[in-house]
Design a protein around this motif. Structure first.
Motif, PDB file in Angstrom:
ATOM      1  N   PHE A 170      78.873 -29.306 -25.039  1.00 22.65           N
ATOM      2  CA  PHE A 170      79.956 -28.291 -25.549  1.00 22.65           C
ATOM      3  C   PHE A 170      81.309 -28.982 -26.023  1.00 22.65           C
ATOM      4  N   LEU A 171      81.980 -29.272 -24.612  1.00 18.14           N
ATOM      5  CA  LEU A 171      83.679 -30.228 -24.850  1.00 18.14           C
ATOM      6  C   LEU A 171      83.252 -30.789 -26.164  1.00 18.14           C
ATOM      7  N   ALA A 172      82.309 -31.987 -25.901  1.00 23.30           N
ATOM      8  CA  ALA A 172      82.273 -33.122 -26.512  1.00 23.30           C
ATOM      9  C   ALA A 172      82.108 -32.951 -28.181  1.00 23.30           C
ATOM     10  N   GLU A 173      81.311 -31.360 -28.275  1.00 28.67           N
ATOM     11  CA  GLU A 173      81.401 -32.024 -30.130  1.00 28.67           C
ATOM     12  C   GLU A 173      82.581 -31.267 -30.593  1.00 28.67           C
ATOM     13  N   ARG A 174      83.567 -30.920 -29.816  1.00 28.34           N
ATOM     14  CA  ARG A 174      84.747 -30.165 -30.071  1.00 28.34           C
ATOM     15  C   ARG A 174      86.420 -30.813 -29.929  1.00 28.34           C
ATOM     16  N   ILE A 175      85.885 -32.023 -28.951  1.00 27.52           N
ATOM     17  CA  ILE A 175      87.159 -32.926 -28.963  1.00 27.52           C
ATOM     18  C   ILE A 175      87.806 -33.103 -30.147  1.00 27.52           C
ATOM     19  N   THR A 432      90.063 -34.728 -18.394  1.00 30.18           N
ATOM     20  CA  THR A 432      88.428 -34.364 -18.213  1.00 30.18           C
ATOM     21  C   THR A 432      88.298 -35.036 -19.910  1.00 30.18           C
ATOM     22  N   PHE A 433      89.213 -34.950 -20.890  1.00 28.17           N
ATOM     23  CA  PHE A 433      88.868 -35.358 -22.379  1.00 28.17           C
ATOM     24  C   PHE A 433      88.472 -36.817 -21.871  1.00 28.17           C
ATOM     25  N   ASN A 434      89.636 -37.284 -21.534  1.00 32.23           N
ATOM     26  CA  ASN A 434      89.514 -38.676 -20.771  1.00 32.23           C
ATOM     27  C   ASN A 434      88.175 -39.356 -20.140  1.00 32.23           C
ATOM     28  N   LEU A 435      87.516 -38.725 -19.345  1.00 31.33           N
ATOM     29  CA  LEU A 435      86.232 -39.180 -19.023  1.00 31.33           C
ATOM     30  C   LEU A 435      85.429 -38.671 -19.950  1.00 31.33           C
ATOM     31  N   ILE A 436      85.295 -38.075 -20.795  1.00 29.43           N
ATOM     32  CA  ILE A 436      84.234 -37.548 -21.329  1.00 29.43           C
ATOM     33  C   ILE A 436      84.511 -38.717 -22.365  1.00 29.43           C
ATOM     34  N   ARG A 437      85.487 -38.896 -23.559  1.00 32.03           N
ATOM     35  CA  ARG A 437      85.815 -39.992 -24.006  1.00 32.03           C
ATOM     36  C   ARG A 437      85.242 -41.430 -23.201  1.00 32.03           C
ATOM     37  N   ASP A 438      85.903 -41.457 -21.727  1.00 30.85           N
ATOM     38  CA  ASP A 438      84.806 -43.312 -21.356  1.00 30.85           C
ATOM     39  C   ASP A 438      83.270 -43.077 -22.042  1.00 30.85           C
TER      40      ASP A 438
END
Length: 447
Positions: A170-175, A432-438
């Motif tokens: 969900f977060l990745a789709e809206r990052i 959190t989004f830095n971790l998702i981007r990595d």
């Protein structure tokens, strides 16, 4: 010496009689305050005298107490898709974990009447309790190496029961969504428009249609009531005086008001009695308690309230008896009681300025804390003001009506922003989004 012993015995008898009388009064008057072993948490302090709700007759045992917790909280756990359900710990493969933490019982983590060890969310465990099961997390998630086990929840990442906030897909789709969406607006309520669609031939009632006359009310007061009612949603939907004032009754207790309004507004009553405002009217509580203790009053709250806020809380505390002013209910009714730092800063916020200029685009107190939810195609107000209050990440669905997900997460994770009511610029980015981007980058590299 004999006289001394006699006086000592005499005084002891008097003290014993006084104590016995006080205990008897507490029992007979349904006031169990003398029997409390300690303060209850912020979630239960309103109903701490409804002892039998949780403890039964005092000898009910753990199974009864566990079911008592679920009687009130089971639905919320289902909605959250509980990430640590009880069934997980009934699996024999996890039996060894129970030696460290018996997660089959709510009271293992939420022990009431222990204020000296009670933390946020009513948790009575040390902040690093996650280590008992997740000591190898760094092996599975190298990105978590170096994170302390007392930061899992306190950093605004993981919640024991509810991890919807961190659904990675969900977060990745809206990052990459913008901070402010082009179509920023809370969902519009639809209940009145739907009523009108199902009653196309109905016309609004006017002051002349009022089907009740009250001799004890001064004519000028009655005229004011007539016009306030005629301009309300009740008149628009053909709800006349006699719908509420059965047998010309004009005086109502708070409990009677909630019951009366709930006759038509069943969903609103149900959610209202699930939150702290109306918790004492919950059908889960003993009828005797609801009858004798009465409504919640702001003076009994554990957070800062206005000194003059002493009205018992019922439907008419916010909506009024006749005028049903929704703008008043959405802001002034809240600020008339709440006096914490977050509430005091609301009038200086961008949300309030937008609300003043256009209620459809602005954000009121109720806009966030009484969320508008879709149910079978209808948009209705959830009157449980605790539904998305704690942990504050549960506010995310409301924020996403107007803001991008990373902006919203960063704002909700910033304690200063919460206290200032989002008056200062939100810091860019969130860990959190830095971790998702990595993680996304590693997945692409592996492909």
């Amino acid at each position: 010496m004999k006289n001394y012993k006699f006086k000592f015995w005499h005084y002891g008898l008097v003290v014993t009689l006084i104590v016995a009388a006080l205990i008897t009064y507490n029992l007979e008057a349904s006031d169990k305050s003398f029997f409390l072993s300690g303060e209850t948490s912020h979630g239960h302090h309103q109903i701490e005298l409804a002892c039998t709700t949780c403890h039964g007759d005092g000898f009910a045992g753990q199974d009864f107490m566990q079911q008592a917790c679920l009687n009130c909280h089971a639905e919320e756990l289902v909605q959250a898709n509980d990430s640590h359900p009880r069934t997980k710990f009934l699996d024999p493969r996890n039996a060894g974990l129970l030696a460290h933490l018996d997660a089959r019982l709510c009271v293992s983590c939420h022990t009431e009447h222990k204020p000296e060890i009670t933390h946020e969310m009513g948790v009575t465990l040390a902040g690093d309790f996650c280590v008992h099961c997740h000591s190898d997390i760094a092996e599975n998630r190298p990105s978590h190496a170096g994170f302390g086990f007392d930061t899992c929840a306190s950093a605004g990442c993981h919640n024991y029961h509810d991890n919807r906030f961190l659904y990675e897909d969900f977060l990745a789709e809206r990052i990459n969504t913008p901070d402010l969406l082009a179509n920023a607006q809370l969902p519009l309520r639809t209940l009145v428009s739907e009523w009108q669609k199902t009653h196309p031939d109905s016309r609004p009632l006017s002051a002349h249609d009022m089907d009740m006359e009250i001799e004890s009310v001064a004519p000028e007061t009655l005229t004011g009531i007539q016009h306030a009612w005629a301009d309300s949603t009740h008149a628009l939907t053909n709800t006349n005086c006699s719908s509420c004032h059965v047998d010309n009754q004009t005086e109502f207790t708070s409990a009677e008001i909630v019951t009366m309004c709930g006759g038509c507004h069943t969903e609103q009553r149900e959610t209202f009695t699930q939150g702290k405002h109306g918790l004492r009217f919950s059908s889960q509580l003993p009828e005797e308690f609801r009858r004798t203790v009465g409504a919640m009053s702001p003076v009994a709250a554990q957070i800062a309230m206005q000194p003059a806020a002493s009205t018992e809380l019922s439907c008419t505390s916010c909506h009024g008896a006749h005028e049903l002013d929704m703008r008043f209910a959405a802001v002034e009714a809240c600020l008339g009681c709440h006096d914490d730092e977050h509430s005091r800063n609301y009038r200086a916020s961008a949300h309030f300025k937008a609300w003043q200029s256009d209620a459809t685009e602005g954000v009121s107190c109720a806009g966030c804390h009484l969320p508008r939810e879709e149910n079978n195609g209808r948009i209705a107000i959830n009157h449980n003001q605790n539904h998305n209050l704690q942990p504050n990440e549960k506010m995310l669905p409301v924020c996403l009506s107007c803001h991008g997900v990373e902006f919203s997460v960063a704002a909700l994770a910033d304690e200063h922003q919460l206290k200032s009511n989002f008056r200062s610029p939100v810091s860019k980015g969130h860990d959190t989004f830095n971790l998702i981007r990595d993680r996304i980058a590693r997945i692409k590299t592996n492909k």
